[in-house]
Each structure stands twice: as C-alpha cells, then as structure tokens.
Design a protein around this motif. Structure first.
Motif, PDB file in Angstrom:
ATOM      1  N   GLN A  97     -86.359 -59.882 -17.170  1.00  0.00           N
ATOM      2  CA  GLN A  97     -86.114 -58.545 -16.640  1.00  0.00           C
ATOM      3  C   GLN A  97     -85.767 -57.548 -17.725  1.00  0.00           C
ATOM      4  O   GLN A  97     -85.883 -56.350 -17.517  1.00  0.00           O
ATOM      5  CB  GLN A  97     -84.963 -58.594 -15.627  1.00  0.00           C
ATOM      6  CG  GLN A  97     -85.285 -59.434 -14.417  1.00  0.00           C
ATOM      7  CD  GLN A  97     -84.250 -59.245 -13.327  1.00  0.00           C
ATOM      8  OE1 GLN A  97     -84.214 -58.209 -12.692  1.00  0.00           O
ATOM      9  NE2 GLN A  97     -83.412 -60.231 -13.145  1.00  0.00           N
ATOM     10  N   VAL A  98     -85.301 -58.040 -18.827  1.00  0.00           N
ATOM     11  CA  VAL A  98     -84.848 -57.144 -19.888  1.00  0.00           C
ATOM     12  C   VAL A  98     -85.552 -57.531 -21.176  1.00  0.00           C
ATOM     13  O   VAL A  98     -85.706 -58.719 -21.482  1.00  0.00           O
ATOM     14  CB  VAL A  98     -83.311 -57.252 -20.069  1.00  0.00           C
ATOM     15  CG1 VAL A  98     -82.855 -56.323 -21.176  1.00  0.00           C
ATOM     16  CG2 VAL A  98     -82.606 -56.947 -18.777  1.00  0.00           C
ATOM     17  N   PHE A  99     -86.007 -56.509 -21.882  1.00  0.00           N
ATOM     18  CA  PHE A  99     -86.548 -56.727 -23.215  1.00  0.00           C
ATOM     19  C   PHE A  99     -85.733 -55.918 -24.201  1.00  0.00           C
ATOM     20  O   PHE A  99     -85.343 -54.775 -23.907  1.00  0.00           O
ATOM     21  CB  PHE A  99     -88.006 -56.235 -23.297  1.00  0.00           C
ATOM     22  CG  PHE A  99     -89.002 -57.339 -23.107  1.00  0.00           C
ATOM     23  CD1 PHE A  99     -89.009 -58.425 -23.975  1.00  0.00           C
ATOM     24  CD2 PHE A  99     -89.944 -57.277 -22.092  1.00  0.00           C
ATOM     25  CE1 PHE A  99     -89.946 -59.437 -23.806  1.00  0.00           C
ATOM     26  CE2 PHE A  99     -90.873 -58.287 -21.926  1.00  0.00           C
ATOM     27  CZ  PHE A  99     -90.873 -59.374 -22.774  1.00  0.00           C
ATOM     28  N   VAL A 100     -85.514 -56.480 -25.357  1.00  0.00           N
ATOM     29  CA  VAL A 100     -84.902 -55.707 -26.440  1.00  0.00           C
ATOM     30  C   VAL A 100     -85.951 -55.626 -27.545  1.00  0.00           C
ATOM     31  O   VAL A 100     -86.455 -56.654 -28.011  1.00  0.00           O
ATOM     32  CB  VAL A 100     -83.603 -56.358 -26.948  1.00  0.00           C
ATOM     33  CG1 VAL A 100     -83.057 -55.564 -28.126  1.00  0.00           C
ATOM     34  CG2 VAL A 100     -82.582 -56.410 -25.834  1.00  0.00           C
ATOM     35  N   HIS A 101     -86.311 -54.391 -27.894  1.00  0.00           N
ATOM     36  CA  HIS A 101     -87.350 -54.178 -28.902  1.00  0.00           C
ATOM     37  C   HIS A 101     -86.719 -53.677 -30.177  1.00  0.00           C
ATOM     38  O   HIS A 101     -85.807 -52.849 -30.141  1.00  0.00           O
ATOM     39  CB  HIS A 101     -88.351 -53.121 -28.419  1.00  0.00           C
ATOM     40  CG  HIS A 101     -88.859 -53.356 -27.038  1.00  0.00           C
ATOM     41  ND1 HIS A 101     -89.802 -54.306 -26.724  1.00  0.00           N
ATOM     42  CD2 HIS A 101     -88.544 -52.763 -25.859  1.00  0.00           C
ATOM     43  CE1 HIS A 101     -90.046 -54.281 -25.428  1.00  0.00           C
ATOM     44  NE2 HIS A 101     -89.275 -53.344 -24.877  1.00  0.00           N
ATOM     45  N   GLN A 102     -87.258 -54.160 -31.277  1.00  0.00           N
ATOM     46  CA  GLN A 102     -86.836 -53.639 -32.575  1.00  0.00           C
ATOM     47  C   GLN A 102     -87.997 -52.806 -33.101  1.00  0.00           C
ATOM     48  O   GLN A 102     -89.088 -53.323 -33.368  1.00  0.00           O
ATOM     49  CB  GLN A 102     -86.499 -54.768 -33.532  1.00  0.00           C
ATOM     50  CG  GLN A 102     -85.854 -54.262 -34.796  1.00  0.00           C
ATOM     51  CD  GLN A 102     -85.503 -55.392 -35.730  1.00  0.00           C
ATOM     52  OE1 GLN A 102     -85.826 -56.557 -35.473  1.00  0.00           O
ATOM     53  NE2 GLN A 102     -84.862 -55.055 -36.828  1.00  0.00           N
ATOM     54  N   VAL A 103     -87.767 -51.492 -33.240  1.00  0.00           N
ATOM     55  CA  VAL A 103     -88.877 -50.595 -33.527  1.00  0.00           C
ATOM     56  C   VAL A 103     -89.380 -50.797 -34.951  1.00  0.00           C
ATOM     57  O   VAL A 103     -90.584 -50.847 -35.206  1.00  0.00           O
ATOM     58  CB  VAL A 103     -88.443 -49.129 -33.304  1.00  0.00           C
ATOM     59  CG1 VAL A 103     -89.552 -48.163 -33.682  1.00  0.00           C
ATOM     60  CG2 VAL A 103     -88.043 -48.930 -31.866  1.00  0.00           C
ATOM     61  N   SER A 104     -88.455 -50.948 -35.889  1.00  0.00           N
ATOM     62  CA  SER A 104     -88.881 -51.001 -37.279  1.00  0.00           C
ATOM     63  C   SER A 104     -89.747 -52.240 -37.548  1.00  0.00           C
ATOM     64  O   SER A 104     -90.614 -52.215 -38.405  1.00  0.00           O
ATOM     65  CB  SER A 104     -87.667 -50.991 -38.198  1.00  0.00           C
ATOM     66  OG  SER A 104     -86.882 -52.123 -37.928  1.00  0.00           O
ATOM     67  N   ARG A 105     -89.524 -53.297 -36.800  1.00  0.00           N
ATOM     68  CA  ARG A 105     -90.304 -54.509 -37.045  1.00  0.00           C
ATOM     69  C   ARG A 105     -91.269 -54.791 -35.903  1.00  0.00           C
ATOM     70  O   ARG A 105     -91.920 -55.831 -35.893  1.00  0.00           O
ATOM     71  CB  ARG A 105     -89.368 -55.683 -37.257  1.00  0.00           C
ATOM     72  CG  ARG A 105     -88.497 -55.487 -38.497  1.00  0.00           C
ATOM     73  CD  ARG A 105     -87.379 -56.479 -38.567  1.00  0.00           C
ATOM     74  NE  ARG A 105     -87.886 -57.795 -38.971  1.00  0.00           N
ATOM     75  CZ  ARG A 105     -87.137 -58.868 -39.105  1.00  0.00           C
ATOM     76  NH1 ARG A 105     -85.839 -58.764 -38.846  1.00  0.00           N
ATOM     77  NH2 ARG A 105     -87.647 -60.018 -39.468  1.00  0.00           N
ATOM     78  N   ARG A 106     -91.306 -53.898 -34.968  1.00  0.00           N
ATOM     79  CA  ARG A 106     -92.201 -54.026 -33.811  1.00  0.00           C
ATOM     80  C   ARG A 106     -92.073 -55.408 -33.178  1.00  0.00           C
ATOM     81  O   ARG A 106     -93.035 -56.137 -33.013  1.00  0.00           O
ATOM     82  CB  ARG A 106     -93.648 -53.782 -34.234  1.00  0.00           C
ATOM     83  CG  ARG A 106     -93.852 -52.384 -34.753  1.00  0.00           C
ATOM     84  CD  ARG A 106     -95.308 -52.058 -34.790  1.00  0.00           C
ATOM     85  NE  ARG A 106     -95.507 -50.758 -35.428  1.00  0.00           N
ATOM     86  CZ  ARG A 106     -96.690 -50.214 -35.610  1.00  0.00           C
ATOM     87  NH1 ARG A 106     -97.780 -50.836 -35.191  1.00  0.00           N
ATOM     88  NH2 ARG A 106     -96.810 -49.044 -36.189  1.00  0.00           N
ATOM     89  N   ARG A 107     -90.881 -55.740 -32.880  1.00  0.00           N
ATOM     90  CA  ARG A 107     -90.614 -57.061 -32.357  1.00  0.00           C
ATOM     91  C   ARG A 107     -89.925 -56.912 -31.010  1.00  0.00           C
ATOM     92  O   ARG A 107     -89.124 -56.004 -30.816  1.00  0.00           O
ATOM     93  CB  ARG A 107     -89.691 -57.809 -33.308  1.00  0.00           C
ATOM     94  CG  ARG A 107     -89.818 -59.294 -33.291  1.00  0.00           C
ATOM     95  CD  ARG A 107     -89.023 -59.861 -34.413  1.00  0.00           C
ATOM     96  NE  ARG A 107     -87.604 -59.529 -34.304  1.00  0.00           N
ATOM     97  CZ  ARG A 107     -86.670 -60.134 -35.031  1.00  0.00           C
ATOM     98  NH1 ARG A 107     -87.007 -61.069 -35.906  1.00  0.00           N
ATOM     99  NH2 ARG A 107     -85.404 -59.802 -34.904  1.00  0.00           N
ATOM    100  N   SER A 108     -90.235 -57.795 -30.091  1.00  0.00           N
ATOM    101  CA  SER A 108     -89.599 -57.750 -28.776  1.00  0.00           C
ATOM    102  C   SER A 108     -89.034 -59.115 -28.466  1.00  0.00           C
ATOM    103  O   SER A 108     -89.588 -60.126 -28.880  1.00  0.00           O
ATOM    104  CB  SER A 108     -90.607 -57.384 -27.694  1.00  0.00           C
ATOM    105  OG  SER A 108     -91.222 -56.175 -28.011  1.00  0.00           O
ATOM    106  N   GLN A 109     -87.941 -59.107 -27.770  1.00  0.00           N
ATOM    107  CA  GLN A 109     -87.437 -60.411 -27.327  1.00  0.00           C
ATOM    108  C   GLN A 109     -86.718 -60.267 -26.004  1.00  0.00           C
ATOM    109  O   GLN A 109     -86.211 -59.200 -25.660  1.00  0.00           O
ATOM    110  CB  GLN A 109     -86.506 -61.019 -28.365  1.00  0.00           C
ATOM    111  CG  GLN A 109     -85.176 -60.319 -28.513  1.00  0.00           C
ATOM    112  CD  GLN A 109     -84.270 -61.067 -29.473  1.00  0.00           C
ATOM    113  OE1 GLN A 109     -84.663 -61.368 -30.596  1.00  0.00           O
ATOM    114  NE2 GLN A 109     -83.077 -61.362 -29.027  1.00  0.00           N
ATOM    115  N   ASN A 110     -86.718 -61.367 -25.285  1.00  0.00           N
ATOM    116  CA  ASN A 110     -86.046 -61.418 -24.000  1.00  0.00           C
ATOM    117  C   ASN A 110     -84.731 -62.126 -24.208  1.00  0.00           C
ATOM    118  O   ASN A 110     -84.706 -63.308 -24.501  1.00  0.00           O
ATOM    119  CB  ASN A 110     -86.932 -62.166 -22.996  1.00  0.00           C
ATOM    120  CG  ASN A 110     -86.197 -62.392 -21.698  1.00  0.00           C
ATOM    121  OD1 ASN A 110     -85.242 -61.700 -21.394  1.00  0.00           O
ATOM    122  ND2 ASN A 110     -86.647 -63.377 -20.950  1.00  0.00           N
ATOM    123  N   PRO A 111     -83.622 -61.413 -24.099  1.00  0.00           N
ATOM    124  CA  PRO A 111     -82.341 -62.029 -24.457  1.00  0.00           C
ATOM    125  C   PRO A 111     -81.832 -63.023 -23.419  1.00  0.00           C
ATOM    126  O   PRO A 111     -80.918 -63.775 -23.709  1.00  0.00           O
ATOM    127  CB  PRO A 111     -81.396 -60.840 -24.597  1.00  0.00           C
ATOM    128  CG  PRO A 111     -81.996 -59.764 -23.786  1.00  0.00           C
ATOM    129  CD  PRO A 111     -83.456 -60.004 -23.731  1.00  0.00           C
TER     130      PRO A 111
END
Lengths: 413, 747
Positions: free
Chosen positions: B561-575
């Motif tokens: 339901q939740v994604f945390v994206h890191q913009v500088s590395r274009r990375r997404s993860q589901n915590p």
C-alpha cells in the motif's frame, strides 16, 4: 425633525464664515448647503464668485439629505451639528478604456504617454488618448513593474522589471518611435516586483522577491559591467539572447526578512521600502544604511509618499490604509477601508487613491472617501497611477483613464 | 420583729400580774365568806348587766371551786352504781372540766384584752381563782375518807359541805330540777355548780369545734405588718445594733479584692449605657436585617399582603365588579380567582356585617406559615458563563487568517489538492479536470497550466527550497514536475537531482514501481519523471530533505500500500511486509527518521532506522481522513470523516489530548503552520476552521488549543465542501481548495 442646528467651519481661509450656529432645514442636501455658504460668503465679500462645496459631517462626506445622513450615522441632533465644508472635488470622469492582451501589472503615466506593463511579457507605450504607440518585448517572463526615468527631448528612458529577475533600461525615441534596450540589470535572484526612480532620474531602486533592494545607475552607458559569473556557467546561449548591456547594482540594501513589495524614493537621499515581513524601512541611499523601521502587524503591499505632508501611506492585507509619519517613528493614523484586498495607491496633492478589489477609491488626506471609480468586469485591480489622469488597470485586461479636475487648493499640507 | 412581739407579750402579761396581786388582797377578804359561794354563783347574771365580760370570768372562777366539791360526791356515787356509766360520766366531766378550763383561759385572754382597754384597776377584785382549798393539784380521792377536802391559807381544814343527797335525791333532783343537766360537781370544793346559759352555750360551741367567743372573727383581714412600702419610721424602735457601725472585716477583704481586680483590669467597670442610641430604633426597618444578622439561616415568615383598595368597605367604583367580572369570578375555580372575595360597597362602616370568612382566612394564613419552607436552600447559583472555560480572546492570539482575500479561479473541476512552494510565492493545485495549475500567490494569476491527463488526487511541493519540484499523483502514476518558476540555480539543481542514473533494482517483481522519463510534449510542460505504480495512487508526500517521496495506494487486502521512493537514485521500495489495515495517508517526520502511517482507526509511527514500530496512536474516530505533523515533530493532528479533529502530543500519550468537534461534516484535510502556532481543518460543510495551538515549554502548563476563526467562502457542490487546506509557509495565511473549482486565500 424639520430644522436642526448646524455650525459650519472650514480649514480653507478663503471661504471662512462666521462661527455662528444656523438653523437649517433637515431635508436640505449638498446643493442647498452649498447655496447657503455661497450666500453667506456673498454677504461677507461682495466680490465672491460662486464655488461649489462639499460637506463633511464627522469626517464623512454628505451624499444624501442631511437628515438621512444623520440618521444613518447615528449623530445626535440635540447638539449643534458641526459641518465641515471643503471646495468640491468633482468626481473624476471616465475617459478612455485601453484594452490589453493580458492582465495589466503596472502603469506609469507622464504628461504625454502612458507606460504599462503586461502579463504577456511586454511593456507598452500608449498615447494619452489611448492609441498604441510602442510594444517592448524583451523579457522572458511577466513584466511586473514599469517606470519612466527621464525625458530628454524626444528620447525617453524607461524601465521595466520582470519576473525573470531582470530590469531592462530602455531608450525610446518618440519621434522615430524606435526603442532600444540599453541595459539589462542583473543581480536579483527573485522576481523583481517593484522599481522606483530617484527624482533626478540618475538612479533607480528595485525591490525583489529575494528580499533585497538594489540601487542601480539609470544613466545609459556603452559599456557593460563586469559580471561575476558562477564558476560553472550553465548557458552561453542565453547570453546571446540577452538584450542590452549587462549592468550590475551600485548597492544592495539587505535587511528585509521577506519579499519586498514596494519601493519608492521619498527624496533624493531616502528610499522607502515596504515588505511582507510587516515592516516599512527607510534607507539612506548614500551610505546604504537603514534609517527607520516602521513595524506593522500585517503584510504591506504598497507604500506611497506625499511630498506635501511628508507622510507615508501604506496598504496592507488587513483592509487598512495606514498613514505614517516617518519622522516620528511609530505614529500611525489608522483609517478603515471599507472592503479591500491587495491594494496599491498613489498620492497626489492632498488626495490619494486606494485600490481594492472592485474599485479605485479617491480619498482625501484625512481618509474620507471622495468618490469611487468602479470597474465592472473582473474585480481584480492591480495597478493605479495618478498624473493628470487617474489610471487603473487589472485582471480585466483594461486600462481605464479618468480625468479629474485638480482642486485649486493645496490645503492638505 | 421579735422585739415587737416581745413587747406585746410583755404588755399582755402585765395586767395578769396585777391581777394576781389583786386576787391576793381579795382572798383575805373572801376567806371567811365560804358560804356565800353559791350566792356568788348566782350573781353573775346581775353583774353581767353592768359588765358582761368581767362577770363571765369571775363566774367561772368561783363556779370551778364549787364544782370540785360536788363533783367528787358525784364521782363516788356513780362509781358505786355503774362502772361503765361512771367512767363515761367521768370522762364527760373531765372533758367538760378541761373545756371549762380552756374557756377560762381564753376568757382570761379576751378579758385581758378588754382589761387593757379599760381601766386596769377598776375591778381590783380578783379575777384569779379563789383558791380557798390549797391542797394543791392532787387527786381529790385521797380526801375521800376525810371530812375535809383540804386546807385554806391559814392551814385550817376546809370541811366538806354536808351533803345528804342519796340516790333518790339525786333522782328526784334529776326529775324535778330543770337545771340538773347543767349542774356540774366541783371536786375541789365539793360543790355543785349550775352553768349559766352562756356557759352552756360556750360548751356547746367548743364541742362543735368553734371558737368560744361569739364575737371572735377568725377571718379577720390580715394587717400587713411588713410591707414593701418604705416607711419613714422604723417598725421597731430598737436602736441599731452596735455591730452595724463597725465595718465588716470580711467585707473589707472582699472590697479590697474587687479593687485589686479593677486595678489589674480583670474587671471592667460596667459600661454606661448610651441612652441616645438604644432608646430609639427604626420601627420601619425590615426585621430581616436585625434577625438575620444573628441567625444566618433565619427565614422570615411570609408576610400577609397588605389590604388594597378592593378590600375597603367603600372601594372606588373601578374596584367593584362589573357583571362580566362577576360572572367570570363565579365561573372560575377558587384557586384561579384573582381575588378571594367580591369587593362590596357599604354606605357606612357601621353597616359592614361580620367577617364571615375569618376562620377560613386564619386557617389559610396558618397553612401559609406551616407550608412555608423553614429551611434555606443553598441553591448553587452558577452563572452559565462561568462554566465555560476561560479562553483567551481571539484578538490576543493574532495573527491568524480572518478574511477571504483572493480567489484563484481557473479550474473546471473540483480541486482535490493544493500545495504552496517553500518560498511562498507559488501555489500548485491539482484538479479533477486533469490539470495542474501554478498560481502566483499575491495576484491570483495562473502562471502555468499543465495537462496531466487524469484527475489529480494529490500534489506536493518539494519542501527543500534548493530544488523546485512538484510531485503529482495521477491515476496510478506519480509525476515529478519541474515547474521552472524559480531562480536558475534552483532549477538547475533540481534538474541535476532528477538526472541521476537509474539504479537497477535487485528485484524484478511485477508489483514494484517503474520509473520512466517523460518525453516530448510532456517534457515541455515540465514533467520530468513518471513513476508507474501497480495501483491507483491517492497521496504523495515528500520527506523534509526533498530526496524521498512516499506514495499511498489504499488497498484492503494487500500489503503493498505504501511506496517510498528515493528520487536521486530512482529507487522504490515497499517498507511493509504485512497489511495492518487500509492506509489512508502517510507522512514523514519533519526532523527525525520516523514515518507516520494512518490507517482507518489509528496512526502507526515507524522508526525508519531501526525498522520497527515505535508507537500506535488511537484516534478514537472511525475513519481517519488526513494527518498533519507539527514542524517541531511533537504534535500530530488527525482529521476524520466523522467530523472530528484529534490533537496528539506524542510525548504524552497515544490517546488524543483533545478532540475538536467543530465541523458539521467530514473533515477532509488538516494542516499545520510551519511558523505560527496555527492549525486548520477543512470540512465538507464548506468551512475551514483555524485553531490556535500553543504548547508551552513549561510542562505543567496545559497546551492552549483554541478555535479562533471559521472561514467560509466555498460553495458546497455535490455535497463536497473544502477538499484541501494548506498554510502559507511564512505568512499567517491559509489556502483552501474546494469542490466549487476555486482556491481561496484567507489572510
């Protein structure tokens, strides 16, 4: 209530009448009262010529019959009613309506020409009659403020400030109708919202969203100032696009904590700035030091100066116009504005204009409204200017001009 | 007193003593005339004539002597004859004798009184007993066998009189002698004495228990000898005792003690009553003041109403009943009647009849008094306004937005989300009409319109002021926009942030977010990056540093339901690995590495460094709509669809410190101001409520949470009012976006 006791008084020495209470019909209107005063004056001096007067009861202009006014204002008729009279300023008459392509952000008029800044990134010169004369396109973003600097025969210098963080100094030849960008003033890191030229036309001051005030030379030269470019120059391309020679500020006045919304030169040494940080600051141009800080409680949108009474007037978002005496810091005269929003105004002689959403209000220095000039379309006025004509423009893309008869007195001082 | 009586007795005795002397003289005369005794007896009648009292006494004396002689004879005869009768007779005789003696004594007394009155020496002849027989007081039986009965003063025998009476004589005497019944035998003188009528009468009286003297009035009025009246003369003439002139030692001791006590101030001299004060009092003062001063609980009895004109015997005509009034009075219940009687008119007071209702009226009065409450009820008079907690005046809590200043018009659909740039110059809004608009705050000018091709659910301006980026949630995409409305350096730095190369994610699962760069027309509009999510995105939010971005895809069943994206590395993860409920919104802690996740009922706080849950806030509401975190990070407000706003202090409790129920409809959005102690809530009822919330450094002082202003302006369209609210970053201004496709600025 058929008759009521009234005493007439005026600050105008020429039209003084004896300080005696009169019993006047309560139903009398402005014209009747005016006739009474004229009769009295004729009795006093045989040489009197008829003058139209306006009447104020407790600081409010009389617009209806006396009885209605007294009832509406809740004034006691037990006592003698004090009625002040002034020579009538006739309501400005609408003259022209100049249509622009976009919102009008600013207007500045001189005797012959009207300069307007527009949201279509251009500044325009119009004749007083409303004919388009010149369009100056050079900014890469919205023109926020315009100002005439100097007229030297047929050539005029003018300034345009823009959201693209630059101020352009233009030279316009009215005869050949040619315009040339002489200098591009760079240095601000936010949109330049306001500019003001000094009385001699040799310098100007700009206020920006980046909280800075900058003083620039307004004298066109043929040399570009050295610009300290950042080490990694991102765009060479833009430099070629730039109009005019680069100019750097003579001085930077920093001290505001928020965006500067309005600047003006009070006299040749002093610059006054109003800011969103709730202060009005007066700066010494020679030394660049802050002389006075006037602190309010709301955001200031504009500031204006009356050279006659040497008062500052400020408009803020809380619907109040405040009159400040910068010599005695902190003395404020508070005047309630009927309805308002962001407003700007100009002072001229003993009356000034205030601008609020649906109309421009012409006021006396004491704050009493003389008349209001209604805009009927988009109720969002952005600029107003007084110079022989009253000019106002806003979000309805139209610039209205009004002609007013300058009153013969300068008693406001 | 006693002295007085003594005097009297002395006076009484004196004549008696004189009498004895007289009798002594007399005896010498009478000694030789024994025979004449009887004559003496008969004389008294004659003597009575001149002096009754005196003769009486003398009579008795002599008769006594005669009697004694005759008595003894009788005794002898009777004793031989009949014992019982003799005894009786004896008794009778003795009693008679005793009575006679009494009489004699009394008569002596009375006589003495008489004597006192008259000349004492007139009747010198003795009133004493004629004591011819001097044997003394002995039983006369001892002389029964002797011819004499005693001796006289000269020692010569007194011979018994010759008695030749026998039984027969006795009987004859009894039969013939009419005076027999009054004849008494005197043993001393052995003679018979015939009692006179007076004596018989006296005997009878005494036998009846009456006073001997007929004239004696036993009920004489008492003479007050000692009375209250002060007399000028002493009752007795006894001189005052010597003792009374000598000061008493005990009294002296007492007085000296009192003097000492007064000197020492133990005894205060009696205060002199101030007459002028006490004598007059205010007759008309209400009794309350005097009584109630003494008795706090005193309750005066209800007073009888004073009679009015209508009670007069001759009332003014307006008080007399008209016919209608009369009929009305008749019809009314006695309780409802205004007057309990009918006013009547009489010509004169004398014609007024007796008051028939007197008893009734008294009874009612008694009832009134009886039913009158005798207890003062201490009613708690609480002013309703006092119960309202003391709140500071909103004026003192300024600045806060008060009036609508600008309206930003341009959208054609409802504006779901707004966000203000960190500098406060620009406002971004996302609408259901598929466009994102950027506005100049101070003029309400729309500077840019970006078509994103779908209704914008959420929009967030990057809080980092060194970059200028917008995150927009459209359908299942999150777009990152660079609006280029800032300084060139800022624009370029944000471009650099976005230009970082994409890291190859370790997992290639189907449910991860896919990053892609925008191209063509979209790039011109300012869209830089697209993050494709597996499900529709409802909310985006930035971390304070501006590098991380969280997006929410509410879904009941999934843990994704939740994604945390890191913009500088274009990375997404589901915590999160597990679903803890339907996620409503998420937020980053402004300072610390905490992550707030609001589900329907609670807010969970996760520590991102330790990767664990640190706290779970219970919102006490049914469906949380939005949360906002104070810039200090210690306080959280939570709006819910059941019209509530809960305010949490994270240090205090997991329960809300305060619940605000000021909205009429669902709360859609809440916001904290970055600098001022203000927070606002937007609701479907078309209003924005601005509250003041100060938390003091002093932990003992309760936080001050006061609603200060209700801002109205938005028109309610399709039952939706205000959808989003946000504060200006530096000024106390609040922006609200509504379902009426407008954005409004309140200053």
């Amino acid at each position: 209530m058929s008759q009521l006791q009234a005493r007439f008084f005026t600050e105008d020495k020429r039209y003084e009448v004896d300080d005696v209470p009169f019993s006047i019909p309560a139903a009398s209107e402005v014209q009747d009262l005016s006739n009474i005063i004229n009769k009295l004056l004729e009795a006093k001096h045989a040489s009197h010529t008829k003058v139209e007067f306006d009447f104020l009861v407790k600081g409010q202009f009389l617009r209806t019959s006396l009885s209605c006014h007294i009832e509406a204002e809740g004034i006691s008729v037990e006592d003698v009613v004090e009625i002040e009279y002034v020579e009538r300023i006739t309501a400005p008459e609408p003259q022209e309506c100049i249509t622009h392509d976009d919102w009008i952000s600013s207007v500045h008029a001189d005797a012959e020409w009207i300069l307007t800044g527009c949201y279509d990134k251009t500044a325009k010169i119009w004749s007083v009659e409303g004919k388009p004369v010149m369009t100056m396109a050079g900014h890469s973003d919205v023109v926020k403020d315009v100002a005439w600097v100097k007229r030297d025969g047929l050539t005029s210098l003018l300034l345009t400030a823009s959201l693209d963080q630059t101020v352009l100094l233009w030279e316009w030849n009215s005869e050949r109708n040619k315009v040339k960008a002489r200098h591009c003033c760079r240095g601000h890191t936010g949109s330049v919202d306001t500019i003001s030229t000094d009385p001699t036309g040799s310098k100007f001051c700009s206020g920006s969203w980046d909280k800075m005030l900058k003083i620039w030379s307004a004298v066109p030269t043929d040399e570009a100032d050295e610009v300290e470019e950042p080490a990694d120059r991102p765009r060479k391309k833009q430099k070629t696009q730039q109009l005019g020679l680069t100019r750097t500020p003579l001085m930077t006045l920093s001290g505001h904590n928020e965006a500067v919304s309005s600047v003006l030169w009070c006299n040749s040494e002093e610059v006054c700035s109003a800011s969103w940080d709730h202060t009005i600051r007066v700066w010494d141009v020679e030394t660049g030091a802050m002389k006075t800080t006037l602190t309010g409680s709301k955001v200031f949108n504009c500031v204006s100066y009356s050279p006659l009474c040497r008062w500052l007037a400020s408009g803020s978002t809380d619907r109040h116009i405040r009159l400040w005496d910068p010599r005695t810091k902190g003395t404020t005269a508070l005047k309630v504005h009927p309805t308002f929003c962001l407003d700007r105004f100009s002072s001229y002689n003993n009356f000034f204009l205030s601008l609020y959403l649906p109309c421009v209000l012409v006021r006396r220095s004491s704050g009493a409204a003389v008349s209001d000039l209604a805009h009927w379309l988009e109720p969002n006025l952005l600029c107003v200017c007084v110079f022989q004509l009253i000019l106002s423009g806003g979000a309805d893309n139209r610039l209205y001009t009004y002609r007013y008869s300058s009153c013969q007195t300068d008693a406001g001082a | 007193m006693e002295g007085n009586r003594e005097n009297v007795q002395i006076i009484e005795k004196r004549p008696g003593m004189k009498k004895k002397e007289k009798t002594d003289k007399k005896r010498s005369l009478e000694d030789e005339q024994e025979d004449q005794l009887i004559d003496f007896n008969k004389k008294p009648v004659n003597k009575d004539e001149d002096d009754e009292d005196l003769s009486d006494s003398e009579d008795s004396i002599y008769s006594g002597l005669e009697d004694s002689g005759s008595d003894s004879e009788e005794d002898e005869e009777e004793g031989s004859d009949d014992d019982g009768g003799d005894v009786d007779d004896n008794a009778e005789d003795q009693s008679l004798e005793a009575e006679v003696k009494k009489i004699e004594e009394e008569e002596e007394e009375s006589e003495e009184k008489e004597v006192k009155r008259e000349d004492e020496y007139q009747h010198d002849s003795s009133d004493e007993e004629d004591i011819r027989n001097t044997v003394g007081n002995i039983p006369m039986e001892w002389y029964k066998d002797f011819p004499h009965i005693g001796y006289d003063l000269d020692g010569k025998k007194i011979y018994k009189p010759i008695r030749n009476k026998d039984e027969l004589d006795e009987f004859l005497d009894k039969m013939e002698n009419p005076d027999y019944w009054r004849t008494v035998h005197d043993k001393m003188t052995a003679s018979d004495i015939v009692l006179s009528d007076e004596q018989v009468d006296l005997v009878n009286r005494l036998q009846r228990g009456q006073f001997g003297d007929v004239n004696f009035n036993e009920y004489e009025p008492t003479v007050e000898f000692f009375s209250k009246d002060v007399m000028i003369h002493p009752v007795t003439n006894r001189p005052a005792h010597k003792r009374s002139f000598i000061p008493s030692l005990t009294e002296k001791e007492k007085v000296s003690k009192l003097v000492h006590a007064i000197k020492m101030g133990w005894i205060k001299p009696r205060r002199v009553e101030d007459d002028s004060k006490g004598r007059y009092y205010d007759l008309w003062a209400s009794e309350d003041s005097s009584i109630s001063a003494k008795h706090k609980m005193h309750l005066p009895a209800p007073k009888i109403p004073l009679p009015g004109h209508e009670e007069s015997y001759n009332p003014p005509p307006e008080y007399l009943f008209t016919e209608e009034e009369q009929s009305l009075w008749d019809q009314q219940d006695p309780i409802d009647r205004k007057l309990t009687f009918i006013p009547k008119k009489f010509d004169s007071l004398r014609q007024v009849p007796a008051f028939s209702r007197f008893i009734h009226e008294r009874f009612e009065r008694c009832l009134d008094l009886y039913l009158c409450p005798r207890q003062r009820k201490m009613r708690v008079n609480v002013n309703a306004e006092d119960l309202i907690p003391k709140l500071p005046k909103p004026k003192d809590l300024q600045p806060f937005p008060t009036t609508q200043s600008l309206v930003y018009r341009g959208h054609s659909g409802l504006v779901r989300s707004i966000s203000v740039s960190p500098s406060g110059q620009w406002l971004a809004s996302g609408s259901d009409d598929g466009s994102v608009r950027l506005w100049e705050v101070c003029t309400s000018r729309c500077m840019k319109t970006i078509q994103v091709g779908g209704s914008v659910k959420s929009i967030a301006w990057n809080p980092n002021s060194s970059v200028c980026l917008l995150a927009v949630a459209v359908n299942s995409e999150v777009l990152i926009l660079s609006p280029a409305l800032a300084d060139r350096q800022v624009v370029s730095s944000s471009e650099r942030l976005l230009a970082a190369p994409q890291e190859e994610g370790p997992s290639e699962e189907s449910d991860t977010a896919v990053w892609s760069e925008a191209e063509g027309e979209e790039l011109n509009q300012g869209i830089r990056l697209k993050i494709q999510h597996p499900k529709p995105v409802h909310q985006v939010t930035w971390h304070a540093k501006g590098n991380y971005l969280a997006s929410v895809m509410p879904d009941h069943s999934s843990h994704l339901q939740v994604f945390v994206h890191q913009v500088s590395r274009r990375r997404s993860q589901n915590p999160f690995r597990k679903s803890k409920g339907l996620v409503q919104c998420v937020s980053f802690h402004p300072i610390r590495p905490y992550f707030f996740v609001a589900t329907q009922r609670s807010v969970r706080i996760y520590n991102l460094v330790k990767q664990e849950m640190t706290k779970k806030l219970q919102a006490n509401s049914k469906w949380i709509s939005s949360i906002a975190i104070h810039s200090g990070g210690d306080h959280v407000i939570c709006g819910s669809y059941d019209c509530r706003l809960s305010w949490f202090d994270l240090d205090l409790s997991t329960k809300p410190y305060k619940m605000l129920r000021h909205h009429k409809k669902a709360v859609r959005s809440v916001a904290y101001h970055k600098g001022y102690p203000l927070f606002a809530s937007a609701s479907d009822d078309g209003s924005v409520i601005v509250c003041h919330g100060t938390v003091y450094n002093d932990l003992l002082q309760n936080p001050l949470i006061v609603p200060v202003k209700v801002l109205r302006g938005h028109a309610i369209t399709h039952n939706l009012g205000v959808l989003d609210v946000t504060f200006h970053p530096t000024q106390p201004w609040v922006f609200s976006s509504g379902a009426d496709a407008t954005i409004r600025l309140f200053t």
